[in-house]
Design a protein around this motif. Sequence first.
Motif: not given
Length: 481
Positions: A60-68, A254-269
């Motif tokens: 439902e949100g954006v998955r960041y693959t290079r978050a630290f 140092l590398r961590v998962p980062l997922i951001i969900r903002w309905p209607g504002h961020l492109k899902p998946d």
Amino acid sequence: MRSLCAVAIFVAPLVLPSSSAQADDRPNVVWIVADDLSPELGCYGYEGVETPNIDRLANEGVRYTRAFATAPVCSSSRSAFITGVYQTTTGTHHHRTADKPALRSPIEPLPVLMKRAGYFVSNGNSSMKRAGKSDYNFAFEGKLYDGPDWSKRKKGQSFFAQVQIHEPHRGFVQADPSRRATSMEIPSYYPDHPVIRAEWANYLASIEVLDRHVGAVLERLEREGVADNTVVFFFGDHGRPHYRDKQWLYDGGLRVPLIIRWPGHLKPDSENTQLVTLLDVTATTLSLAGVAVPSWMDGRDMFAKDFKGHQMVFGARDRCGTTNDRIRSVRTERFKYIRNFHPELPYSQHSGYKQLSYPGMTVAQVLEEQGKLKGPPALFWSERRPEEELYDLQADPDEVLNLAGDPGQAETLAQLRGALDQWVQESDDQGRLPEPDNEVVRKMLDASNNWYRRAMKKRGFPPHPDSEAYLDWWKTQLKVD
């Protein structure tokens, strides 16, 4: 510092709130913060773990693959992302600082800034009924938070809530022994040993407990009808709790998962490959409240149209418990440069916390004493460290082939060495100064050493136990034959 930031690869489409928005029409912001989590999640492609709630959040949100994170240990990392400023700048770089400094003006913690912007500010544990982990290394007068959850806010008041989830911090929950499969993927720098696999399975089982807690937070937002107007950030405070990951500046720390969900504002998946840090989460949260990101903040608004990601991100490790150290790193999309300021020290220098909590350390120690530790797992047991480490992360994601002495990488080494020198100077890295030798610090160190000795005595061992006998104890605890 900002001169080193540039270049991005992907930006999700956004609709930003106006800076003139009122508190009741700005989005709520929820941080779900996991202790000690690397991207061992289904939505990041890791097999052998079931994380349906986190996977749904990613869908439902954006998955960041290079978050630290900026530090590979909790109090230092949390001190940084609660201010949006590197912990080395604020003097909060030593883990569990005993003699806590006040934040230097004009730096203020994010909760203070969000309150001033009209938000109700809360910090709770996984139950959302009791106060959550803060663990900051700075002194602060007054209350940072209004409560453990957002239920006491005024009608229509926007809220900024943090939910602190203990898992997958040690001690782990116990996985079913049938899940200790030989096909389970573990990094090449750990010995392939039944005890290592048992505790890795327990780590994954603890992530599944985390996932259930995440599901409870998401369900509450939906039940209360606020999910559509809430920006959810999910991330780990630093990397996974294994002995060559946590407390170290490799990607495992140092590398961590980062997922951001903002309905209607961020492109899902969607997937974002920009280099970002947890300091950017701080700046983005403030911007969502309609507040301009202050110039003293190192983080940047990830939703700003001109944000293109960072060309380089930096990391720092200093004293952890009673184990003194100073290490700095700089990472690009492809390369990692690490500087050991104490190359005379082994990676495996004594840590009471790890001796008590990390059976993998004892496994490796036994194999080392028996002359059976070979290849990447043997690197951690070198008598001393190189002053510089350089890794090609595309070819060597486990960071086991040091290219610092490779003539073919001399230009890259010089570039990253210079970038780190520049950052240390421009960020006013406080690690160059010795920690105060005063009564407060000495009492903390004595208390930590006494705690370790008492814990080992309770297990029936002296402070420096026979490694094979101690491994037998671990096998019993983990039910490993």
